[in-house]
Design a protein around this motif. Structure first.
Motif, short mmCIF file in Angstrom:
data_model
loop_
_atom_site.label_atom_id
_atom_site.label_comp_id
_atom_site.label_asym_id
_atom_site.label_seq_id
_atom_site.Cartn_x
_atom_site.Cartn_y
_atom_site.Cartn_z
N VAL A 1 0.84 -1.20 0.00
CA VAL A 1 0.00 0.00 0.00
C VAL A 1 0.88 1.25 0.00
O VAL A 1 0.65 2.19 -0.77
N LEU A 2 1.89 1.27 0.85
CA LEU A 2 2.75 2.45 0.92
C LEU A 2 3.49 2.68 -0.39
O LEU A 2 3.59 3.82 -0.86
N SER A 3 4.05 1.63 -0.97
CA SER A 3 4.79 1.80 -2.21
C SER A 3 3.86 2.26 -3.34
O SER A 3 4.26 3.07 -4.19
N THR A 4 2.62 1.77 -3.34
CA THR A 4 1.67 2.17 -4.37
C THR A 4 1.31 3.64 -4.26
O THR A 4 1.27 4.37 -5.26
N VAL A 5 1.06 4.09 -3.04
CA VAL A 5 0.74 5.50 -2.84
C VAL A 5 1.92 6.38 -3.26
O VAL A 5 1.74 7.45 -3.82
N GLY A 6 3.14 5.88 -3.01
CA GLY A 6 4.31 6.62 -3.46
C GLY A 6 4.36 6.78 -4.96
O GLY A 6 4.68 7.85 -5.48
N VAL A 7 4.03 5.72 -5.68
CA VAL A 7 4.00 5.77 -7.15
C VAL A 7 2.95 6.76 -7.63
O VAL A 7 3.18 7.55 -8.56
N VAL A 8 1.77 6.72 -7.00
CA VAL A 8 0.72 7.67 -7.37
C VAL A 8 1.18 9.10 -7.10
O VAL A 8 0.91 10.01 -7.88
#
Length: 425
Positions: A361-368
């Motif tokens: 979840v954290l890495s995905t939000v970072g990409v967004v």
């Protein structure tokens, strides 16, 4: 979790523990683990530029090539949390091998459909599927470190060192990947895509089959006495804001810097200059393992987030390659510990059975956040100038600071190092 109670659970014996050296850390998992974790990240960092350059060479349009890269990113963002969840429910082996197989088919399909006489939706679908099937190796690696730490007496220092190491590996991979992509594309447009496929089968599959691979959660995971039984969703959202804000900083600054040098006719130095931010971030991320235990995790987000906000205006006032590189280095030094700390706190609020999911979840939000930063900076460049677009980085630092202040209040103030006893670095 009642506010203010978290900090009361700090294990004083662990707070006095010595910092763990990286040699000891890496020896605990073995050289094969470390090597595969590095190699397995490279396809993710190679593919955005590899697809862009190949599509441009085949279609003769940067606009259409940009759509391919956008499809890859959107596919990755939409599939990441699902892949992380499957890693917990099905285990790392099944997900790692299965996603690599799907990704390989999608990339071969992209190479075959990326031509002027082929329907554009087919190419975009293949690109999106390649992103969707990203095995989220970074989250898998962090989950394995966490599981290894759960049965150790020096759990706090061990986890802190592991999260710092993983942050540095992320930074290095996203510098090396684009360099490989541009270098090989000059030899043959399809070469970087084919390299990504080859590295995926070596690194991603090798990592999936490594002896440290976590089994399905239903088969049992190692638990520390302070492992939570459920996710603290409030803290997870706040930490997501932190990583998203850091992504905003990275995306905005990267776009602004690229435009700055393009308008000056100095495109060749863009990668080298921006790379200094990754150097600063990775270096300070590794050194964050040496910060004193009394400097709590929540405090670190506030201090380094504020440092990012205060130093990011240097990107606005830089006037040439040397000053821009120095500005990038200074901002990177502030950003590195912010990102490392967010992952360290996330590991502490995740039940062992949900580790991969939470970290993904954290890495995905970072990409967004990176995508949002690039989009906002692009609009500011069109309306004003590349220098004005660099204010996006300041906004990212400010958002991280605000989220850190709420995290600090949530975990009970500066005396706490995290939501679980014995978890501070």
């Amino acid at each position: 979790m009642p506010r203010g109670k978290v900090g009361d659970k700090v294990d004083r014996r662990t707070a006095m523990a010595q910092h763990l050296g990286y040699r000891t850390l890496l020896r605990s998992m073995g050289p094969t683990f470390t090597t595969l974790a590095i190699v397995g990240r490279l396809p993710t960092s190679i593919l955005p530029l590899a697809l862009l350059l190949y599509a441009q060479s085949q279609l003769g349009s940067f606009a259409l090539a940009g759509l391919a890269t956008a499809a890859l990113s959107l596919g990755g963002a939409s599939g990441a949390v699902l892949i992380g969840h499957l890693s917990d429910t099905l285990g790392h082996r099944v997900v790692g091998v299965g996603t690599t197989l799907v990704q390989t088919v999608a990339l071969i399909g992209f190479l075959l459909t990326c031509r002027p006489d082929a329907p554009l939706p087919a190419m975009l679908t293949c690109a999106a599927l390649a992103g969707f099937a990203n095995p989220q190796l970074g989250a898998m690696a962090r989950a394995r470190w966490s599981q290894a730490a759960a049965v150790r007496d020096d759990r706090g220092p061990y986890t802190a060192a592991a999260m710092a190491w993983e942050g540095a590996v992320d930074e290095v991979s996203f510098v090396v990947g684009p360099v490989l992509a541009t270098t090989l594309a000059a030899l043959a447009p399809a070469a970087p895509v084919l390299l990504a496929i080859g590295l995926a089968w070596v690194g991603q599959v090798g990592f999936a089959l490594h002896r440290t691979a976590l089994p399905p959660a239903r088969h049992g995971r190692a638990r520390h006495p302070d492992s939570p039984d459920r996710i603290d969703w409030t803290l997870l959202v706040l930490l997501g804001v932190v990583t998203g804000a850091v992504g905003l900083l990275f995306g905005g600054s990267q776009t602004a810097i690229a435009a700055f040098f393009t308008l000056r006719g100095e495109q060749a130095v863009t990668g080298l200059v921006y790379g200094t931010m990754a150097v600063g971030s990775a270096s300070m991320g590794l050194l964050s393992n040496r910060l004193p235990a009394r400097f709590s995790l929540s405090d670190r987000i506030v201090v380094f987030g504020l440092g990012s906000a205060l130093t990011a205006p240097l990107l606005v006032v830089a006037w040439d390659a040397a000053t821009m590189a120095l500005a990038c280095l200074i901002v990177g030094v502030m950003v590195g510990p912010t990102l490392v700390t967010a992952y360290a706190l996330a590991e502490r609020i995740a039940p062992p059975e949900r580790l991969s999911t939470v970290l993904t979840v954290l890495s995905t939000v970072g990409v967004v956040g990176v995508a949002a930063g690039s989009a906002v900076a692009g609009q500011l460049i069109e309306a004003f100038s590349p220098q004005q677009a660099a204010w996006t980085a300041t906004l990212g630092g400010a958002l991280a600071t605000l989220a850190g202040l709420v995290v600090m209040r949530r975990v009970g103030g500066s005396g706490a190092s995290g939501p679980r006893r014995g978890s501070q670095p």
